[in-house]
Design a protein around this motif. Structure first.
Motif, PDB file in Angstrom:
ATOM      1  N   SER A 208     -21.296  -8.554   8.618  1.00  0.00           N
ATOM      2  CA  SER A 208     -21.976  -7.443   9.270  1.00  0.00           C
ATOM      3  C   SER A 208     -21.091  -6.217   9.179  1.00  0.00           C
ATOM      4  N   ALA A 209     -21.709  -5.057   8.911  1.00  0.00           N
ATOM      5  CA  ALA A 209     -20.936  -3.819   8.821  1.00  0.00           C
ATOM      6  C   ALA A 209     -20.371  -3.420  10.185  1.00  0.00           C
ATOM      7  N   SER A 210     -21.168  -3.555  11.234  1.00  0.00           N
ATOM      8  CA  SER A 210     -20.681  -3.196  12.568  1.00  0.00           C
ATOM      9  C   SER A 210     -19.554  -4.104  13.018  1.00  0.00           C
ATOM     10  N   GLN A 211     -19.654  -5.399  12.694  1.00  0.00           N
ATOM     11  CA  GLN A 211     -18.572  -6.312  13.055  1.00  0.00           C
ATOM     12  C   GLN A 211     -17.307  -6.009  12.258  1.00  0.00           C
ATOM     13  N   THR A 212     -17.461  -5.525  11.034  1.00  0.00           N
ATOM     14  CA  THR A 212     -16.292  -5.123  10.247  1.00  0.00           C
ATOM     15  C   THR A 212     -15.600  -3.937  10.905  1.00  0.00           C
ATOM     16  N   VAL A 213     -16.393  -2.966  11.377  1.00  0.00           N
ATOM     17  CA  VAL A 213     -15.806  -1.816  12.074  1.00  0.00           C
ATOM     18  C   VAL A 213     -15.078  -2.273  13.329  1.00  0.00           C
ATOM     19  N   LYS A 214     -15.666  -3.208  14.069  1.00  0.00           N
ATOM     20  CA  LYS A 214     -15.013  -3.716  15.284  1.00  0.00           C
ATOM     21  C   LYS A 214     -13.736  -4.472  14.951  1.00  0.00           C
ATOM     22  N   ALA A 215     -13.743  -5.224  13.841  1.00  0.00           N
ATOM     23  CA  ALA A 215     -12.531  -5.952  13.443  1.00  0.00           C
ATOM     24  C   ALA A 215     -11.405  -4.982  13.111  1.00  0.00           C
ATOM     25  N   PHE A 216     -11.693  -3.888  12.406  1.00  0.00           N
ATOM     26  CA  PHE A 216     -10.669  -2.891  12.104  1.00  0.00           C
ATOM     27  C   PHE A 216     -10.144  -2.245  13.381  1.00  0.00           C
ATOM     28  N   ALA A 217     -11.053  -1.938  14.297  1.00  0.00           N
ATOM     29  CA  ALA A 217     -10.618  -1.329  15.560  1.00  0.00           C
ATOM     30  C   ALA A 217      -9.787  -2.307  16.386  1.00  0.00           C
ATOM     31  N   ARG A 218     -10.179  -3.581  16.371  1.00  0.00           N
ATOM     32  CA  ARG A 218      -9.437  -4.586  17.123  1.00  0.00           C
ATOM     33  C   ARG A 218      -8.038  -4.799  16.561  1.00  0.00           C
ATOM     34  N   GLU A 219      -7.896  -4.737  15.243  1.00  0.00           N
ATOM     35  CA  GLU A 219      -6.596  -4.929  14.607  1.00  0.00           C
ATOM     36  C   GLU A 219      -5.793  -3.641  14.512  1.00  0.00           C
ATOM     37  N   GLY A 220      -6.375  -2.518  14.915  1.00  0.00           N
ATOM     38  CA  GLY A 220      -5.659  -1.252  14.881  1.00  0.00           C
ATOM     39  C   GLY A 220      -5.416  -0.726  13.477  1.00  0.00           C
ATOM     40  N   LEU A 221      -6.326  -0.969  12.536  1.00  0.00           N
ATOM     41  CA  LEU A 221      -6.159  -0.554  11.149  1.00  0.00           C
ATOM     42  C   LEU A 221      -6.937   0.739  10.890  1.00  0.00           C
TER      43      LEU A 221
END
Length: 703
Positions: A208-221
Motif C-alpha cells: 500500500s502506498a499509504s502504508q509505505t509513507v507511514k513506514a518511512f515516517a515511523r523509521e524517520g527516513l
C-alpha cells in the motif's frame, strides 16, 4: 483602390490600434528585428492621417502564442474596443500576429465590419465591409492557420522521430541522470539510490502506498526529491503524492516511455489532461536504460494500486488494515456470490464486527442480502489457523526474526548515508570558512553561521541514528528472542496475543486462505463457513449466531427454575439475597464488573409475575396455612393473643411478603385447658423478659 481613399474622416476621429505580439519570450529576446518592424507601423498610421496621441499600442501579449485568444488579454482588449466603436483602424505586421486561429480571426473581421473599422498589415489597408477585401483577409487567415499547423508538424515530426528511437531527452525523475554521452544512468549518489530501492522494497512488503509513507515516517527516513528545473536534490519527508508518482513512473523500471498523457486546450484556454492507455503511448521501449525494478514488478505494483482503490470487484484482496475484521476483503456471500464488506459497530463499550452484503442495496435499492456477526466466525477461523500453523511455528518465528533484523539493518544503512552526507556538507562548510579572508568579517560571519548550521544538523542526525539503534536493539534482545521461541510452542498463544496488531494476523491469513464463503441460516441459529485454502483444499465450519438483544436481556431458564424452587421456603427479599450471594445476575448478563446488575425485590417479583410462577401466598395456602382471622376463630383467641403466641413459638407463623404472614393450623382437638396453659406460658415468658430487662437496667446504673 488607393489606401487614402479607404481612410475616411470618421476613421480619423477614432483611435489607431497597433497590436504587437511574438510567440515566445525567446523570440522577444532574440528576434529583435521583428519587434522593430511591428513598432515601425506607427509611421504608417501617421502617414494615413492619425496623430501620435491617437495611436494606441497593445504589446501586453508579448511571449504569448496566437493559437487561441482565450489566454491573450491584449487581443481581448483590442476586440472589446473595436466592438465599442473606439478604433478607426487595427494594425498588425501580418495576419499571424493578430490570430493563428480562423475562429478568432473571422470573429475580429465580423466585429470590424459592423463597427466600420479598417485593418492594416504590411501589404496594405483593407475594409472588412468590402467583399473583395474580406475575401482576401479570410484567405490570409486560412494561410496563417495552415502555416502554424505546418510549423507544428515539422517540429512534432522531428520530436516523434527521436522518440521512436528513444533518443529524445525528457526530464528524468529523481534517481536518474544523463551522462556525458547523453545516456540515462543511475544517480551516482549512493544515498539516493539506496533510498529509492528501499522505497520499492517497502511497498512490496506492505502492499500500500499509504502504508509505505507511514513506514518511512515511523523509521524517520527522508526521501530524495529533485528541485524543479534544477539538478539539486533535497531530502524531505515522503508524502502520498510523491509515493504515487514514483510508483506510476515507468522510468524506474528502465522503460523509455513517451506520450503517457494527452493535453488539450479547453474553450477558456486551460489545459485538459487525459491519461492514455499504455497501448496508446507514443513510445514504450523496455530495458532502454538501467532501472530500480523490473518491468514485471512495475506492472504488479500498478495492479496492486488498482485493486486498493476499488470498492467492488470480482476478486478483491485489499491491503490489511487496523480493524478487527479478520476476513477483510476475503468474505464472499453464499447467496449472491458478491464480496462482503466489513462494518464496525460500537455497542455497550466494545466494537463489534459485522460482515455485510450490501451491493444490491447500494446499486438497486434492494434489501441487504446478508448481515452476519463477525466475531464468532473470526474466532473459529483463528482456531483453525492456529491448528494449521502450530507445526511450523518455530521455523516461522525464526524467519520473522531474520526479516526484522534485515529491515533494521537496511534502515540503519540509510541513516548512516544521511550522516555521511551531513558530515561532507559540514567539512565543505569548514573549508570554505577557513579559506575566507579573516579581515572580511561580513563574509566570514556568514560562512561561520553556515558551518555551525551544518554541524548542528550532523549532530541531530547522529543522535537520531543512535536512538534508533537503541530502540532496534531493545526490540531484538535475547529476552524477546527466548520469549518468541517459548510462545511458538503453542501458536494459539501467539495468535491471541493482544500486542499482536490485527494487520499482522490478516497478512498471515492471506498466505493461507484464498477466500471464505458465508451462508447464514437464521432458523437454525447458525452460519456455515466454507474456507478455500491456497492450493485447493477446502474446509467447512459451523458457527452459532449470537443472540439478539431481546435474547441477551432475557433471564436464563435455570434462574427462573431456581426462583420457582426457592419460593417454597423463602420470600422475595430472601430470594434476592440468595441470588446475589451466588453472583447470579438478572437478564442475560454475566459480567461481574457491572455493580448495578443485581437482583432486587422488585426484579424477583417481576420474574414471578412475568413467568406465571405460583406466589408464596398461594403455596402456603395450598399447604393449609390460615390467615390471622381464621387462626383466631380456630383457636378461640383474640388477634393480640395469636400474635403473642406466634412470637414465643407457640404457634408457627410463615411470612409470604415480608410484613404479612399465614399461620400453621393447630391440631384437630385443642382443649380449653391447653389453650389456657398456652396463655400462662406466654404471660410467664413475657414476665421473664421484662424482669431480665429491669436487671440489665439496674446493672448499667450501678456501673
Amino acid at each position: 483602390m488607393n489606401e487614402n481613399l479607404k481612410v475616411q474622416s470618421h476613421h480619423l476621429e477614432r483611435g489607431a490600434y497597433l497590436y504587437i505580439r511574438q510567440s515566445s519570450m525567446r523570440q522577444v529576446m532574440e528576434n529583435v528585428e521583428s519587434t522593430k518592424r511591428q513598432y515601425a507601423l506607427r509611421g504608417r498610421a501617421t502617414g494615413l492621417g492619425w496623430r501620435d496621441d491617437q495611436i494606441i499600442v497593445i504589446d501586453s501579449d508579448q511571449g504569448e502564442s496566437g493559437a487561441s485568444a482565450s489566454w491573450r488579454e491584449g487581443f481581448q482588449h483590442l476586440v472589446s474596443d473595436v466592438g465599442m466603436g473606439r478604433a478607426g483602424i487595427v494594425m498588425g505586421l501580418e495576419v499571424s500576429r493578430l490570430a493563428r486561429n480562423n475562429a478568432d480571426w473571422h470573429r475580429l473581421l465580423e466585429i470590424c465590419a459592423l463597427a466600420d473599422t479598417l485593418i492594416l498589415d504590411e501589404d496594405g489597408v483593407y475594409d472588412p465591409a468590402n467583399f473583395n477585401d474580406r475575401l482576401l483577409l479570410g484567405l490570409k487567415g486560412t494561410m496563417s492557420e495552415a502555416e502554424l499547423h505546418v510549423i507544428k508538424a515539422r517540429l512534432r515530426g522531428g520530436i516523434l522521430n527521436k522518440v521512436r528511437r528513444g533518443e529524445y531527452r525528457c526530464p528524468l525523475p529523481t534517481g536518474f541522470l544523463y551522462d556525458e554521452a547523453g545516456n540515462v544512468v543511475l544517480d551516482p549518489d549512493a544515498q539516493i539510490r539506496e533510498m529509492i530501492t528501499h522505497f520499492f522494497e517497502t511497498f512490496s512488503r506492505v502492499g500500500s502506498a499509504s502504508q509505505t509513507v507511514k513506514a518511512f515516517a515511523r523509521e524517520g527516513l527522508l526521501f530524495p526529491s529533485r528541485v524543479r528545473n534544477s539538478k539539486q536534490v533535497i531530502f524531505q519527508p515522503l508524502t502520498a503524492s510523491t509515493a504515487m508518482r514514483t510508483l506510476h513512473n515507468p522510468r524506474y523500471a528502465g522503460v523509455y516511455a513517451y506520450g503517457q498523457r494527452l493535453y488539450r486546450r479547453t474553450v477558456d484556454g486551460k489545459k485538459q489532461l487525459r491519461k492514455r492507455d499504455p497501448k496508446e503511448w507514443l513510445a514504450c521501449i523496455p530495458d532502454a536504460h538501467p532501472g530500480y525494478i523490473s518491468w514485471d514488478q512495475f506492472q504488479h505494483n500498478l495492479r496492486v494500486l488498482e485493486s486498493n482503490g476499488r470498492g467492488y470487484q470480482s476478486v478483491r484482496a485489499s491491503p490489511p488494515r487496523e480493524g478487527a475484521a479478520l476476513l477483510q476483503g476475503r468474505v464472499v456471500c453464499g447467496r449472491c456470490g458478491s464480496h462482503m464488506r466489513a462494518r464496525y459497530a460500537d455497542r455497550r463499550g466494545q466494537v463489534d464486527t459485522w460482515y455485510l452484503c450490501s451491493r444490491a442495496s447500494a446499486s438497486r435499492g434492494e434489501p441487504h442480502c446478508q448481515s452476519i456477526a463477525g466475531w464468532p466466525i473470526d474466532a473459529a477461523i483463528g482456531e483453525l489457523i492456529a491448528a494449521e500453523m502450530t507445526p511450523a511455528a518455530v521455523e516461522l518465528a525464526l524467519e520473522i526474526r531474520k526479516e526484522i533484523e534485515r529491515r533494521h539493518g537496511e534502515a540503519d544503512e540509510l541513516r548512516l548515508r544521511a550522516v555521511e552526507r551531513a558530515r561532507i556538507d559540514a567539512d565543505l562548510a569548514q573549508r570554505r570558512f577557513m579559506l575566507v579572508d579573516p579581515n572580511n568579517r561580513l563574509v566570514a560571519d556568514t560562512l561561520e553561521r553556515e558551518w555551525n548550521d551544518k554541524l548542528r544538523s550532523l549532530t541531530e542526525l547522529q543522535e537520531d541514528r543512535e536512538r534508533a539503534l537503541r530502540e532496534d536493539r531493545l526490540k531484538l534482545d535475547d529476552a524477546i528472542h527466548d520469549r518468541l521461541i517459548a510462545m511458538t510452542t503453542d501458536f494459539k498463544t501467539v495468535w491471541s496475543d493482544p500486542t499482536l496488531p490485527n494487520r499482522e494476523r490478516k497478512r498471515l491469513l492471506a498466505y493461507l486462505v484464498e477466500d471464505v464463503t458465508l451462508l447464514k441460516f437464521p432458523s437454525e441459529g447458525e452460519t456455515r463457513v466454507h474456507i478455500r485454502f491456497r492450493g485447493g483444499r477446502t474446509e467447512t465450519l459451523t458457527t452459532q449466531n449470537p443472540k439478539s438483544s431481546a435474547q441477551q436481556v432475557k433471564t436464563r431458564p435455570e434462574v427462573v427454575g431456581l426462583v420457582d424452587t426457592l419460593l417454597d421456603d423463602h420470600i422475595c427479599a430472601e430470594i434476592k439475597d440468595i441470588l446475589n450471594a451466588k453472583e447470579i445476575r438478572p437478564g442475560g448478563s454475566a459480567r461481574r464488573d457491572q455493580t448495578n446488575a443485581q437482583f432486587t425485590d422488585l426484579r424477583v417479583i417481576y420474574l414471578v409475575k412475568q413467568y406465571g410462577l405460583r406466589t408464596r401466598y398461594d403455596r402456603l395456602r395450598d399447604r393449609g396455612m390460615l390467615t390471622k382471622a381464621e387462626a383466631c376463630a380456630k383457636l378461640g383467641i383474640s388477634e393480640s393473643t395469636l400474635v403473642r403466641w406466634a412470637k414465643y413459638g407457640i404457634v408457627k407463623r410463615h411470612s409470604y411478603n415480608g410484613y404479612m404472614s399465614l399461620y400453621e393450623p393447630p391440631g384437630p382437638h385443642v382443649p380449653a385447658k391447653q389453650c389456657s396453659r398456652w396463655n400462662q406460658l406466654a404471660h410467664r415468658a413475657a414476665s421473664v423478659r421484662r424482669l431480665s430487662e429491669q436487671n440489665a437496667t439496674i446493672s448499667m446504673e450501678g456501673l
